[in-house]
Design a protein around this motif. Sequence first.
Motif, short mmCIF file in Angstrom:
data_model
loop_
_atom_site.label_atom_id
_atom_site.label_comp_id
_atom_site.label_asym_id
_atom_site.label_seq_id
_atom_site.Cartn_x
_atom_site.Cartn_y
_atom_site.Cartn_z
N MET A 1 0.84 -1.20 0.00
CA MET A 1 0.00 0.00 0.00
C MET A 1 0.87 1.24 0.00
SD MET A 1 -2.94 1.10 2.75
CE MET A 1 -3.84 -0.43 2.47
N LEU A 2 0.54 2.21 -0.81
CA LEU A 2 1.31 3.44 -0.90
C LEU A 2 1.13 4.28 0.35
CD1 LEU A 2 0.43 4.35 -4.59
CD2 LEU A 2 2.60 3.42 -3.77
N ASN A 3 2.20 4.96 0.77
CA ASN A 3 2.12 5.76 1.99
C ASN A 3 2.62 7.19 1.74
OD1 ASN A 3 4.96 5.79 2.10
ND2 ASN A 3 5.05 4.05 3.50
N TYR A 4 2.49 8.03 2.77
CA TYR A 4 2.90 9.42 2.63
C TYR A 4 3.11 10.04 4.00
CZ TYR A 4 -1.88 10.63 3.97
OH TYR A 4 -3.05 10.75 4.66
N ILE A 5 3.81 11.17 4.00
CA ILE A 5 3.92 12.06 5.16
C ILE A 5 3.22 13.36 4.80
CG2 ILE A 5 5.51 13.36 6.64
CD1 ILE A 5 7.65 11.27 6.00
N ASP A 6 2.45 13.89 5.74
CA ASP A 6 1.75 15.16 5.54
C ASP A 6 2.41 16.22 6.42
OD1 ASP A 6 -0.02 17.18 5.00
OD2 ASP A 6 -1.80 16.15 5.76
N LEU A 7 3.06 17.21 5.79
CA LEU A 7 3.73 18.28 6.51
C LEU A 7 2.82 19.50 6.59
CD1 LEU A 7 7.25 18.06 4.79
CD2 LEU A 7 6.48 16.92 6.89
N PHE A 8 2.88 20.23 7.71
CA PHE A 8 2.00 21.39 7.92
C PHE A 8 0.56 20.95 7.67
CE2 PHE A 8 6.04 22.65 5.90
CZ PHE A 8 6.62 23.37 6.93
N SER A 15 -4.92 15.35 3.73
CA SER A 15 -4.76 13.94 4.09
C SER A 15 -6.03 13.14 3.86
CB SER A 15 -4.34 13.84 5.56
OG SER A 15 -3.85 12.56 5.86
N GLU A 16 -7.18 13.75 4.15
CA GLU A 16 -8.45 13.04 3.97
C GLU A 16 -8.63 12.59 2.52
OE1 GLU A 16 -12.26 11.57 5.28
OE2 GLU A 16 -10.40 12.11 6.29
N GLY A 17 -8.26 13.43 1.58
CA GLY A 17 -8.37 13.05 0.18
C GLY A 17 -7.44 11.92 -0.20
N PHE A 18 -6.23 11.94 0.36
CA PHE A 18 -5.27 10.88 0.04
C PHE A 18 -5.67 9.55 0.69
CE2 PHE A 18 -2.83 14.27 -1.67
CZ PHE A 18 -1.95 13.67 -2.58
N ILE A 19 -6.23 9.60 1.89
CA ILE A 19 -6.73 8.38 2.52
C ILE A 19 -7.88 7.80 1.70
CG2 ILE A 19 -8.00 7.51 4.54
CD1 ILE A 19 -6.30 9.44 6.25
N LYS A 20 -8.78 8.66 1.24
CA LYS A 20 -9.90 8.18 0.44
C LYS A 20 -9.43 7.51 -0.84
CE LYS A 20 -14.27 9.78 -1.57
NZ LYS A 20 -15.13 10.96 -1.83
N ALA A 21 -8.30 7.97 -1.39
CA ALA A 21 -7.75 7.38 -2.61
C ALA A 21 -6.93 6.12 -2.35
CB ALA A 21 -6.88 8.41 -3.34
N GLY A 22 -6.80 5.73 -1.09
CA GLY A 22 -6.13 4.48 -0.78
C GLY A 22 -4.73 4.59 -0.24
N PHE A 23 -4.24 5.80 0.02
CA PHE A 23 -2.92 5.97 0.63
C PHE A 23 -3.00 5.77 2.14
CE2 PHE A 23 -2.34 8.16 -3.35
CZ PHE A 23 -0.98 8.11 -3.63
N THR A 24 -1.88 5.38 2.73
CA THR A 24 -1.79 5.23 4.18
C THR A 24 -0.88 6.30 4.75
OG1 THR A 24 -2.13 2.84 4.10
CG2 THR A 24 -1.07 3.71 6.07
N PRO A 25 -1.35 7.09 5.71
CA PRO A 25 -0.48 8.10 6.32
C PRO A 25 0.52 7.46 7.28
CG PRO A 25 -2.63 8.11 7.39
CD PRO A 25 -2.73 7.13 6.25
N VAL A 26 1.77 7.87 7.16
CA VAL A 26 2.79 7.46 8.13
C VAL A 26 2.85 8.46 9.27
CG1 VAL A 26 5.28 7.09 8.49
CG2 VAL A 26 4.16 6.22 6.42
N ALA A 27 2.78 9.74 8.93
CA ALA A 27 2.83 10.79 9.95
C ALA A 27 2.20 12.06 9.42
CB ALA A 27 4.28 11.05 10.37
N HIS A 28 1.58 12.79 10.35
CA HIS A 28 1.12 14.15 10.09
C HIS A 28 1.87 15.05 11.06
CE1 HIS A 28 -2.36 11.46 9.33
NE2 HIS A 28 -2.62 12.27 8.33
N ILE A 29 2.40 16.15 10.58
CA ILE A 29 3.08 17.10 11.46
C ILE A 29 2.34 18.43 11.41
CG2 ILE A 29 5.25 18.26 12.00
CD1 ILE A 29 6.72 15.99 10.62
N GLU A 30 1.94 18.91 12.58
CA GLU A 30 1.15 20.13 12.68
C GLU A 30 1.42 20.79 14.02
OE1 GLU A 30 -1.08 23.30 12.68
OE2 GLU A 30 -0.72 22.12 10.86
#
Length: 438
Positions: A1-8, A15-30
């Motif tokens: 499964m494809l993953n990503y980091i969300d900065l800011f 992130s919600e759009g990327f999750i809906k498309a099937g990506f898995t978040p590794v980390a969100h930084i805020e």
Amino acid sequence: MLNYIDLFAGAGGLSEGFIKAGFTPVAHIEMDKNACLSLKTRISYHYLKSQDQLEIYYSYLRQNISQAELYSHVPSHLLKSAIQAEISDLSIKNLFDRIDNLLNGGKIDLIVGGPPCQAYSLVGRSKINSLGDQHVSTDIRYELYKQYGRFLQKYQPEYFVFENVLGLRSAEKGQLLLRIKKYFEKECGYKIDWRIVNAYEYGVLQLRKRIIIIGKRGLDPFEYPEFERVRRENSWNVKESLFSDLEPLSVGEEKHYSLYKDLPVNSYLQKHGIRSEVNFVTQHITRPHNSRDLAIYRLAIEKWEEGERLKYPDLPEELRTHRNLTSFLDRYKVVDPDGLCHTVVAHIARDGHYYIYPDKNQTRSLSVREAARIQSFPDDYFFEGGRGAAFKQIGNAVPPQLAFVIARKMKELLLEKPVNEFYLHPYTTSPAESVGAH
């Protein structure tokens, strides 16, 4: 499964759009505490959905259980993926360590996000300039793209997505964007290209223009992806598509738990997955207004019904608070009920003058839920921190529907094949997705 980091990451619209498309978040930084809590609450939603335990989440929305109890049902490593921190020289090593622990030896496919836009916006730059000629070049927010670049240098994803305001294009007479391009190419090893996108072309009922920079690892030229436009049906407009099934509100009324009107779900809400699976919605709350503001709002609505916009000089003298009749003339603005809303920005947290509800029978500004719908957030998305914090998070967000369109195209690029529209829980894996698994 494809993953990503969300900065800011803000409250997680991108992130919600990327999750809906099937990506898995590794980390969100805020860095904002309330936005980070909103991220954790949404992580809880997605996890409980994957476990067929959404009733726990709905109990939280009904205020039957506490936030602590909600989080107790979610694995700690998932909650820890929402990292409250400012990205800076002082914090970045610690952030890398925390992400490495979450990755557990894996690799990152994609980095997404955009630095806070205030320093790049026209209004933000005018405020900074007022502090001194040298302040723009030394304002730390101008350099945040370099912090973004350090994550590219560290994790070397195949692509990145960088979102920001149109003011980025004109900042320093266009030199800032050129410096960003040079930095990403020379210092980070990514070829970049950018386009201006307007959210309404991709299924959002809002006129919202933003710059989307796409970067690809390596310095070979690449073709900027063509995001798939969403055909707008004639029946889609703010009043019928976004407001018609929500209960009416009085000035200052707060319906934290509100039933939908007994109406069929319209095609817009259904197509974009905005209506909740249950029969209620939360945070349908609006701010109080004084008698002067309400009088102005009524005038603004009457003007709108006559086919005109209220300008500040149109106000009777007793309703004016200053003598400036030449600038910011449209400071009171009615949301267009029959078409698209104008851009929702974070200023909505300060007052509602620019977001007047388009009906004299409900003379007020927008509710939190109405603003969230304009931004295409699902009705079960909960914004932590109270009314003002929620408005701020909504105004700062990337519309999830726009993010979804971008995410689908990025998925095609990463998998090098077309993908069909679907929703996949981010904390489960299916054989169809094993191509992108690590």
